[in-house]
Motif scaffolding. Structure first.
Motif, PDB file in Angstrom:
ATOM      1  N   ALA A  44     -44.616  20.080 -52.757  1.00 54.40           N
ATOM      2  CA  ALA A  44     -45.435  20.714 -51.719  1.00 54.40           C
ATOM      3  C   ALA A  44     -45.675  22.198 -52.031  1.00 54.40           C
ATOM      4  N   ASP A  45     -44.634  22.890 -52.454  1.00 52.34           N
ATOM      5  CA  ASP A  45     -44.771  24.315 -52.745  1.00 52.34           C
ATOM      6  C   ASP A  45     -45.639  24.549 -53.981  1.00 52.34           C
ATOM      7  N   ALA A  46     -45.468  23.734 -55.012  1.00 55.43           N
ATOM      8  CA  ALA A  46     -46.285  23.865 -56.220  1.00 55.43           C
ATOM      9  C   ALA A  46     -47.756  23.674 -55.880  1.00 55.43           C
ATOM     10  N   CYS A  47     -48.043  22.748 -54.983  1.00 53.33           N
ATOM     11  CA  CYS A  47     -49.425  22.500 -54.560  1.00 53.33           C
ATOM     12  C   CYS A  47     -50.016  23.738 -53.889  1.00 53.33           C
ATOM     13  N   LYS A  48     -49.227  24.420 -53.108  1.00 55.47           N
ATOM     14  CA  LYS A  48     -49.692  25.635 -52.431  1.00 55.47           C
ATOM     15  C   LYS A  48     -49.879  26.780 -53.429  1.00 55.47           C
ATOM     16  N   ILE A  49     -48.892  26.962 -54.292  1.00 57.46           N
ATOM     17  CA  ILE A  49     -48.898  28.092 -55.224  1.00 57.46           C
ATOM     18  C   ILE A  49     -50.012  27.959 -56.257  1.00 57.46           C
ATOM     19  N   GLU A  50     -50.240  26.761 -56.771  1.00 59.56           N
ATOM     20  CA  GLU A  50     -51.180  26.561 -57.883  1.00 59.56           C
ATOM     21  C   GLU A  50     -52.589  27.059 -57.567  1.00 59.56           C
ATOM     22  N   HIS A  51     -52.960  27.071 -56.304  1.00 63.61           N
ATOM     23  CA  HIS A  51     -54.314  27.467 -55.926  1.00 63.61           C
ATOM     24  C   HIS A  51     -54.477  28.971 -55.750  1.00 63.61           C
ATOM     25  N   ASP A  52     -53.381  29.678 -55.544  1.00 60.66           N
ATOM     26  CA  ASP A  52     -53.455  31.115 -55.275  1.00 60.66           C
ATOM     27  C   ASP A  52     -52.926  31.984 -56.408  1.00 60.66           C
ATOM     28  N   LEU A  53     -52.239  31.387 -57.345  1.00 62.20           N
ATOM     29  CA  LEU A  53     -51.630  32.139 -58.433  1.00 62.20           C
ATOM     30  C   LEU A  53     -52.694  32.608 -59.418  1.00 62.20           C
ATOM     31  N   SER A  54     -52.658  33.879 -59.761  1.00 59.76           N
ATOM     32  CA  SER A  54     -53.641  34.415 -60.705  1.00 59.76           C
ATOM     33  C   SER A  54     -53.381  33.865 -62.106  1.00 59.76           C
ATOM     34  N   PRO A  55     -54.416  33.784 -62.921  1.00 53.96           N
ATOM     35  CA  PRO A  55     -54.227  33.344 -64.313  1.00 53.96           C
ATOM     36  C   PRO A  55     -53.219  34.223 -65.058  1.00 53.96           C
ATOM     37  N   GLU A  56     -53.247  35.520 -64.801  1.00 50.78           N
ATOM     38  CA  GLU A  56     -52.318  36.432 -65.484  1.00 50.78           C
ATOM     39  C   GLU A  56     -50.866  36.109 -65.125  1.00 50.78           C
ATOM     40  N   SER A  57     -50.614  35.900 -63.847  1.00 44.62           N
ATOM     41  CA  SER A  57     -49.248  35.573 -63.417  1.00 44.62           C
ATOM     42  C   SER A  57     -48.808  34.225 -63.959  1.00 44.62           C
ATOM     43  N   PHE A  58     -49.710  33.251 -63.943  1.00 44.90           N
ATOM     44  CA  PHE A  58     -49.339  31.932 -64.462  1.00 44.90           C
ATOM     45  C   PHE A  58     -49.006  32.010 -65.940  1.00 44.90           C
ATOM     46  N   GLU A  59     -49.797  32.730 -66.700  1.00 46.75           N
ATOM     47  CA  GLU A  59     -49.536  32.855 -68.142  1.00 46.75           C
ATOM     48  C   GLU A  59     -48.189  33.537 -68.384  1.00 46.75           C
ATOM     49  N   ALA A  60     -47.863  34.534 -67.574  1.00 45.55           N
ATOM     50  CA  ALA A  60     -46.564  35.213 -67.710  1.00 45.55           C
ATOM     51  C   ALA A  60     -45.417  34.265 -67.394  1.00 45.55           C
ATOM     52  N   ILE A  61     -45.559  33.480 -66.341  1.00 43.69           N
ATOM     53  CA  ILE A  61     -44.522  32.497 -65.980  1.00 43.69           C
ATOM     54  C   ILE A  61     -44.390  31.466 -67.088  1.00 43.69           C
TER      55      ILE A  61
END
Length: 66
Positions: A44-61
């Protein structure tokens, strides 16, 4: 796009968007579960986060986790 028979076919851009979203969801869900979050909550949380997370933050993670 919608074909004459009613089937929905993703455009190349739509397919890329879907693949990117799935990659984010999968990585975030696994990360949360590795932190001890239950699968139900992590999903549930991944579903929420995936739509709002910036590409830069995702690449860093992603870089940090892989």
């Amino acid at each position: 796009t919608i074909e004459n028979n009613g089937h929905i076919v993703l455009t190349q851009k739509g397919l890329q968007t879907a693949q990117n979203t799935y990659e984010k969801h999968s990585l975030l869900k696994k990360w949360l579960m590795d932190l001890g979050v239950s699968e139900e909550i992590a999903t549930a949380d991944a579903c929420k986060i995936e739509h709002d997370l910036s590409p830069e933050s995702f690449e860093a993670i992603k870089k940090h986790l892989t």
